[in-house]
Design a protein around this motif. Structure first.
Motif, short mmCIF file in Angstrom:
data_model
loop_
_atom_site.label_atom_id
_atom_site.label_comp_id
_atom_site.label_asym_id
_atom_site.label_seq_id
_atom_site.Cartn_x
_atom_site.Cartn_y
_atom_site.Cartn_z
N ASP A 1 -3.90 7.02 -10.19
CA ASP A 1 -2.67 6.25 -10.33
C ASP A 1 -2.31 6.08 -11.81
O ASP A 1 -1.15 6.24 -12.19
CB ASP A 1 -2.82 4.88 -9.66
CG ASP A 1 -1.58 4.02 -9.83
OD1 ASP A 1 -0.49 4.46 -9.44
OD2 ASP A 1 -1.72 2.91 -10.38
N ARG B 1 6.13 2.37 -7.02
CA ARG B 1 4.72 2.08 -7.28
C ARG B 1 4.51 0.59 -7.56
O ARG B 1 3.53 -0.01 -7.16
CB ARG B 1 4.26 2.91 -8.48
CG ARG B 1 2.79 2.78 -8.80
CD ARG B 1 2.61 1.93 -9.99
NE ARG B 1 1.22 1.92 -10.40
CZ ARG B 1 0.76 1.05 -11.24
NH1 ARG B 1 1.54 0.14 -11.75
NH2 ARG B 1 -0.51 1.05 -11.57
N TYR C 1 2.70 6.05 -2.15
CA TYR C 1 2.78 4.61 -2.45
C TYR C 1 3.19 3.79 -1.22
O TYR C 1 2.75 2.65 -1.06
CB TYR C 1 3.70 4.35 -3.64
CG TYR C 1 3.06 4.79 -4.94
CD1 TYR C 1 1.83 4.26 -5.35
CD2 TYR C 1 3.65 5.74 -5.76
CE1 TYR C 1 1.23 4.66 -6.52
CE2 TYR C 1 3.05 6.15 -6.94
CZ TYR C 1 1.84 5.60 -7.31
OH TYR C 1 1.24 6.00 -8.48
#
Length: 172
Positions: A9, A69, A149
């Motif tokens: 990430d 996100r 996500y």
């Protein structure tokens, strides 16, 4: 395993941030140049608008990924703030997560259809003959990351609803 996801990430967000900065600068400089060239110097420069549009597509899609996100992409918090109990808020988050998964899968389907069309009928920009797959690839990348996500948010919301501590759920 969660450490791997956090590193992945972090790498994705670093790349997205870099693309956002570079494309933002490109759009700003190209549009400024286009306006100055056209209205101050009287020039008509071919291809500048195409480059600005291509950069804008990448800017918008990467910005949307960053917002997704951070769980800020589609936010209408009036209802969630009005819910009286933590359980109701958790169920609301789960419902929103399910909707986002469905919408993300739908968006991926549209992106796939766009790619199929582009492969069957390749097109290029008028002035620079750049393949339209360049800006379209931003849509494909964004749709894939939206799905990732959205599923992350779904798992976190489901864990909260099922009673797994919010700290453990937040580690995803």
């Amino acid at each position: 395993m969660t450490a791997l996801f956090h590193r992945l990430d972090g790498a994705i967000m670093w790349a997205m941030g870099l693309v956002v900065i570079m494309t933002n600068l490109a759009v700003t400089v190209l549009i400024l140049f286009l306006v100055l060239a056209r209205f101050v110097l009287g020039w008509s420069v071919v291809g500048v608008l195409e480059l600005a549009t291509l950069s804008a597509m990448w800017l918008y899609m990467c910005g949307a990924v960053i917002a997704a996100r951070n769980r800020q992409h589609l936010v209408v918090d009036f209802l969630s703030q009005a819910l009286p109990t933590p359980r109701a808020k958790a169920l609301h988050d789960l419902a929103v997560s399910i909707i986002m998964v469905v919408l993300s899968l739908f968006f991926m389907g549209l992106a796939r259809d766009m790619v199929d069309w582009s492969i069957a009928r390749p097109q290029t920009t008028a002035a620079l003959s750049l393949p339209l797959m360049i800006p379209q690839s931003a849509i494909v990348l964004a749709s894939a990351l939206f799905i990732i996500y959205a599923f992350r948010d779904l798992v976190i919301a489901a864990r909260v609803v099922l009673g797994i501590s919010s700290r453990e759920a937040g580690e995803l």
